[in-house]
Design a protein around this motif. Structure first.
Motif, mmCIF file in Angstrom:
data_model
loop_
_atom_site.group_PDB
_atom_site.id
_atom_site.type_symbol
_atom_site.label_atom_id
_atom_site.label_comp_id
_atom_site.label_asym_id
_atom_site.label_seq_id
_atom_site.Cartn_x
_atom_site.Cartn_y
_atom_site.Cartn_z
ATOM 1 N N GLN A 144 3.749 3.325 -7.330
ATOM 2 C CA GLN A 144 3.941 1.942 -6.873
ATOM 3 C C GLN A 144 4.541 1.082 -7.991
ATOM 4 O O GLN A 144 5.443 0.282 -7.751
ATOM 5 C CB GLN A 144 2.619 1.359 -6.393
ATOM 6 C CG GLN A 144 2.786 0.016 -5.707
ATOM 7 C CD GLN A 144 1.478 -0.485 -5.121
ATOM 8 O OE1 GLN A 144 0.394 -0.167 -5.606
ATOM 9 N NE2 GLN A 144 1.577 -1.277 -4.071
ATOM 10 N N GLY A 203 -4.008 11.505 -6.563
ATOM 11 C CA GLY A 203 -5.049 10.496 -6.395
ATOM 12 C C GLY A 203 -4.579 9.072 -6.615
ATOM 13 O O GLY A 203 -3.388 8.783 -6.710
ATOM 14 N N ARG A 204 -5.553 8.183 -6.735
ATOM 15 C CA ARG A 204 -5.313 6.748 -6.844
ATOM 16 C C ARG A 204 -4.434 6.390 -8.047
ATOM 17 O O ARG A 204 -3.518 5.595 -7.926
ATOM 18 C CB ARG A 204 -6.670 6.034 -6.921
ATOM 19 C CG ARG A 204 -6.570 4.625 -7.327
ATOM 20 C CD ARG A 204 -6.489 3.492 -6.399
ATOM 21 N NE ARG A 204 -6.789 3.251 -5.080
ATOM 22 C CZ ARG A 204 -5.865 2.891 -4.176
ATOM 23 N NH1 ARG A 204 -4.610 2.915 -4.431
ATOM 24 N NH2 ARG A 204 -6.204 2.523 -2.990
ATOM 25 N N THR A 205 -4.685 6.993 -9.208
ATOM 26 C CA THR A 205 -3.882 6.641 -10.382
ATOM 27 C C THR A 205 -2.425 7.092 -10.200
ATOM 28 O O THR A 205 -1.509 6.398 -10.632
ATOM 29 C CB THR A 205 -4.452 7.259 -11.673
ATOM 30 O OG1 THR A 205 -4.545 8.674 -11.519
ATOM 31 C CG2 THR A 205 -5.819 6.690 -11.994
ATOM 32 N N ASP A 206 -2.218 8.225 -9.534
ATOM 33 C CA ASP A 206 -0.855 8.667 -9.233
ATOM 34 C C ASP A 206 -0.173 7.673 -8.297
ATOM 35 O O ASP A 206 1.001 7.359 -8.457
ATOM 36 C CB ASP A 206 -0.865 10.060 -8.595
ATOM 37 C CG ASP A 206 -1.485 11.116 -9.493
ATOM 38 O OD1 ASP A 206 -1.227 11.083 -10.708
ATOM 39 O OD2 ASP A 206 -2.231 11.971 -8.972
ATOM 40 N N MET A 207 -0.931 7.182 -7.314
ATOM 41 C CA MET A 207 -0.387 6.185 -6.378
ATOM 42 C C MET A 207 0.038 4.927 -7.121
ATOM 43 O O MET A 207 1.109 4.380 -6.880
ATOM 44 C CB MET A 207 -1.431 5.810 -5.318
ATOM 45 C CG MET A 207 -1.675 6.850 -4.266
ATOM 46 S SD MET A 207 -3.020 6.388 -3.154
ATOM 47 C CE MET A 207 -2.393 4.920 -2.373
ATOM 48 N N GLU A 208 -0.827 4.469 -8.034
ATOM 49 C CA GLU A 208 -0.516 3.266 -8.789
ATOM 50 C C GLU A 208 0.723 3.457 -9.661
ATOM 51 O O GLU A 208 1.537 2.551 -9.800
ATOM 52 C CB GLU A 208 -1.718 2.849 -9.631
ATOM 53 C CG GLU A 208 -2.876 2.336 -8.799
ATOM 54 C CD GLU A 208 -4.179 2.195 -9.570
ATOM 55 O OE1 GLU A 208 -4.233 2.614 -10.751
ATOM 56 O OE2 GLU A 208 -5.136 1.676 -8.982
ATOM 57 N N SER A 226 6.159 5.239 -1.836
ATOM 58 C CA SER A 226 6.080 3.798 -2.027
ATOM 59 C C SER A 226 7.459 3.212 -1.757
ATOM 60 O O SER A 226 8.454 3.726 -2.269
ATOM 61 C CB SER A 226 5.629 3.467 -3.456
ATOM 62 O OG SER A 226 5.511 2.072 -3.629
ATOM 63 N N LEU A 263 -0.614 8.003 0.549
ATOM 64 C CA LEU A 263 -1.100 9.197 -0.126
ATOM 65 C C LEU A 263 -1.483 10.220 0.935
ATOM 66 O O LEU A 263 -2.275 9.922 1.830
ATOM 67 C CB LEU A 263 -2.314 8.868 -0.997
ATOM 68 C CG LEU A 263 -3.057 10.045 -1.640
ATOM 69 C CD1 LEU A 263 -2.160 10.775 -2.626
ATOM 70 C CD2 LEU A 263 -4.329 9.566 -2.313
ATOM 71 N N ILE A 316 3.017 11.311 -2.265
ATOM 72 C CA ILE A 316 2.795 9.875 -2.416
ATOM 73 C C ILE A 316 4.145 9.232 -2.154
ATOM 74 O O ILE A 316 5.170 9.711 -2.632
ATOM 75 C CB ILE A 316 2.349 9.502 -3.842
ATOM 76 C CG1 ILE A 316 1.001 10.129 -4.166
ATOM 77 C CG2 ILE A 316 2.282 7.987 -4.012
ATOM 78 C CD1 ILE A 316 0.608 9.999 -5.625
ATOM 79 N N THR A 370 0.816 -1.207 0.000
ATOM 80 C CA THR A 370 0.000 0.000 0.000
ATOM 81 C C THR A 370 0.852 1.260 0.000
ATOM 82 O O THR A 370 1.483 1.581 1.002
ATOM 83 C CB THR A 370 -0.905 0.038 1.257
ATOM 84 O OG1 THR A 370 -1.514 -1.233 1.426
ATOM 85 C CG2 THR A 370 -1.950 1.098 1.154
#
Length: 196
Positions: free
Chosen positions: A129, A121-126, A93, A68, A91, A65
């Protein structure tokens, strides 16, 4: 070695995600992390961060995980890290090698305000990662190449004949002493004529 690899990665993350700062933190003394490769920081910030050990929360070390932190988060969340890096929204990781955190990749913004700098957001996190996972595999490959090179140097310096075999019983490599012992000009000749 790894810094040479990380510098272009850090620059690309900064450009692709439109973040203000990107950095790599490596394990330091006492469980904290030291900033090594930094993009988007001033000369004064670099000087202030040089060799500084920054405490990180256990949450930042979880491989599955990424973390963020946005304007919706309380100011106390990761406050030591946010203050040290002068990075309020980020963010992060971890880069995991052999079940250990080898580094933490972190990128973020100084402010979040639409329409120009939308909230991370989520796409930036992905994305971060996925880059961390890719970096881990590249670093593992680099370590394996370095270990293989050291092994070859040691075997070639060894005064004993040594031949490598694969699982099918085929010779795949040998050391310099094997060439001398059997009078072969090179490894290719030795391996082709082994049974003769």
């Amino acid at each position: 070695g790894s810094e040479r690899l990380l510098r272009p990665v850090v620059k690309r993350i900064n450009a692709v995600l439109n973040t203000a700062k990107v950095g790599v933190l490596v394990p330091g003394k006492g469980g904290g992390f030291v900033p090594t490769v930094l993009q988007g920081v001033t000369v004064d910030e670099k000087a202030r961060l040089a060799g500084r050990v920054i405490p990180v929360e256990p949450e930042m070390l979880e491989a599955e995980t990424p973390v963020l932190v946005t304007a919706e988060d309380a100011k106390e969340r990761f406050s030591a890290l946010r203050e040290a890096l002068s990075l309020p929204f980020f963010i992060s990781s971890p880069v995991i090698l052999q079940n250990e955190v080898a580094a933490i990749l972190i990128t973020g913004r100084m402010m979040e305000a639409t329409p120009f700098l939308s909230r991370l957001g989520r796409t930036d996190m992905e994305t971060v990662q996925a880059i961390s996972a890719l970096l881990a595999s590249v670093l593992v490959h680099q370590r394996l190449e370095a270990a293989e090179e050291r092994t070859h140097i040691m075997l070639d310096a060894m005064p004993l004949c040594c031949v490598f075999w694969d699982e099918n019983g085929n010779q795949t490599d040998c050391n310099e002493e094997a060439l001398r012992l059997f009078g072969a000009a090179d490894k290719e000749q030795f391996l082709q004529r082994f049974y003769r």
